[in-house]
Write a protein that holds these residues in place. Structure first.
Motif, PDB file in Angstrom:
ATOM      1  N   LEU A 198     -25.725  16.360   1.921  1.00  0.00           N
ATOM      2  CA  LEU A 198     -26.161  17.753   2.030  1.00  0.00           C
ATOM      3  C   LEU A 198     -26.001  18.432   0.681  1.00  0.00           C
ATOM      4  O   LEU A 198     -25.020  19.117   0.419  1.00  0.00           O
ATOM      5  N   SER A 199     -26.974  18.229  -0.185  1.00  0.00           N
ATOM      6  CA  SER A 199     -26.900  18.824  -1.521  1.00  0.00           C
ATOM      7  C   SER A 199     -27.013  20.345  -1.417  1.00  0.00           C
ATOM      8  O   SER A 199     -27.539  20.881  -0.440  1.00  0.00           O
ATOM      9  N   ASP A 200     -26.514  21.024  -2.444  1.00  0.00           N
ATOM     10  CA  ASP A 200     -26.524  22.486  -2.447  1.00  0.00           C
ATOM     11  C   ASP A 200     -27.926  23.074  -2.422  1.00  0.00           C
ATOM     12  O   ASP A 200     -28.107  24.248  -2.156  1.00  0.00           O
ATOM     13  N   THR A 201     -28.940  22.267  -2.716  1.00  0.00           N
ATOM     14  CA  THR A 201     -30.312  22.762  -2.726  1.00  0.00           C
ATOM     15  C   THR A 201     -30.922  22.809  -1.328  1.00  0.00           C
ATOM     16  O   THR A 201     -31.981  23.386  -1.139  1.00  0.00           O
ATOM     17  N   ILE A 202     -30.245  22.213  -0.340  1.00  0.00           N
ATOM     18  CA  ILE A 202     -30.745  22.229   1.035  1.00  0.00           C
ATOM     19  C   ILE A 202     -30.244  23.487   1.731  1.00  0.00           C
ATOM     20  O   ILE A 202     -29.049  23.768   1.720  1.00  0.00           O
ATOM     21  N   LEU A 203     -31.142  24.228   2.341  1.00  0.00           N
ATOM     22  CA  LEU A 203     -30.794  25.455   3.041  1.00  0.00           C
ATOM     23  C   LEU A 203     -29.693  25.195   4.065  1.00  0.00           C
ATOM     24  O   LEU A 203     -29.827  24.337   4.929  1.00  0.00           O
ATOM     25  N   GLY A 204     -28.586  25.900   3.947  1.00  0.00           N
ATOM     26  CA  GLY A 204     -27.504  25.778   4.915  1.00  0.00           C
ATOM     27  C   GLY A 204     -26.468  24.737   4.583  1.00  0.00           C
ATOM     28  O   GLY A 204     -25.451  24.640   5.243  1.00  0.00           O
TER      29      GLY A 204
ATOM     30  N   SER B 268     -23.339  29.991   2.298  1.00  0.00           N
ATOM     31  CA  SER B 268     -24.746  30.361   2.136  1.00  0.00           C
ATOM     32  C   SER B 268     -25.236  31.249   3.272  1.00  0.00           C
ATOM     33  O   SER B 268     -26.314  31.821   3.175  1.00  0.00           O
ATOM     34  N   THR B 269     -24.481  31.366   4.333  1.00  0.00           N
ATOM     35  CA  THR B 269     -24.810  32.128   5.554  1.00  0.00           C
ATOM     36  C   THR B 269     -26.089  31.637   6.223  1.00  0.00           C
ATOM     37  O   THR B 269     -26.780  32.397   6.884  1.00  0.00           O
ATOM     38  N   ASN B 270     -26.388  30.365   6.062  1.00  0.00           N
ATOM     39  CA  ASN B 270     -27.581  29.789   6.669  1.00  0.00           C
ATOM     40  C   ASN B 270     -27.206  28.842   7.794  1.00  0.00           C
ATOM     41  O   ASN B 270     -26.103  28.306   7.830  1.00  0.00           O
TER      42      ASN B 270
ATOM     43  N   ILE C 159     -32.495  29.192   8.825  1.00  0.00           N
ATOM     44  CA  ILE C 159     -32.615  30.646   8.754  1.00  0.00           C
ATOM     45  C   ILE C 159     -31.341  31.215   8.137  1.00  0.00           C
ATOM     46  O   ILE C 159     -30.268  30.631   8.250  1.00  0.00           O
ATOM     47  N   ASN C 160     -31.503  32.353   7.478  1.00  0.00           N
ATOM     48  CA  ASN C 160     -30.366  33.052   6.908  1.00  0.00           C
ATOM     49  C   ASN C 160     -29.787  33.964   7.971  1.00  0.00           C
ATOM     50  O   ASN C 160     -30.492  34.829   8.502  1.00  0.00           O
ATOM     51  N   LEU C 161     -28.530  33.770   8.300  1.00  0.00           N
ATOM     52  CA  LEU C 161     -27.888  34.550   9.359  1.00  0.00           C
ATOM     53  C   LEU C 161     -27.446  35.930   8.904  1.00  0.00           C
ATOM     54  O   LEU C 161     -27.130  36.788   9.719  1.00  0.00           O
TER      55      LEU C 161
END
Length: 171
Positions: free
Chosen positions: A69-75, A98-100, A121-123
């Motif tokens: 889970l690299s930092d470039t993946i959402l969440g 990231s709040t995702n 999604i961004n929470l």
């Protein structure tokens, strides 16, 4: 260089033969080792002591599976929890920093060797009620409600409830 992982989530499949561990990435001040979802085989169902054989010094990690889970993946940035859907074909991963919330679909149930990142999604900004510090996740029995903890450092911790249009699906 100092490297470490910190367990942030654990799941076991329905028959107890697979264990999944979600690990937080490095401390950010040294070498970032990346967040990862690991898959292990339990040689005795539901017996977590079978994850490692001390006699042979071998782990039951499934080396052909797991998800980086690299930092470039959402969440994926500093995950704070995960949950499989009851059929084992989808995983939600909460990104605490990231709040995702990230949704991943698996080709085969409870098997991370083949997967698709569906999105997220961004929470904190993309949904109501907002959640700036997500931690932990679960579904209602019908899959039409999603519950995510809010580790609110500045106020009262909460459990946030979200309505889903499709069962066990945020996308």
């Amino acid at each position: 260089l100092r490297r470490y992982h910190r367990a942030q989530g654990i799941e076991i499949n329905d028959d107890g033969t697979k264990l999944f561990l979600l690990f937080h990435d490095g401390d950010g001040n040294t070498d970032d080792v990346g967040a990862r979802l690991y898959e292990f085989t339990l040689t005795t169902p539901y017996d977590v002591s079978t994850i490692y054989d001390f006699g042979t010094s071998t782990s039951t990690i499934v080396t052909t599976a797991g998800i980086l889970l690299s930092d470039t993946i959402l969440g994926a940035n500093k995950p704070g929890g995960m949950r499989f859907t009851p059929d084992g074909k989808r995983i939600l991963i909460i990104g605490h920093s990231s709040t995702n919330v990230l949704q991943i679909s698996l080709t085969n149930a409870f098997d991370t060797s083949s997967f698709t990142i569906d999105g997220g999604i961004n929470l904190n900004t993309g949904i109501s009620p907002s959640n700036a510090h997500p931690q932990g996740v679960t579904f209602s029995a019908s899959g039409l409600k999603l519950y995510i903890g809010n580790d609110n450092n500045a106020g009262t911790d909460q459990v946030m409830e979200y309505d889903l249009v499709c069962p066990f699906n945020i996308i």
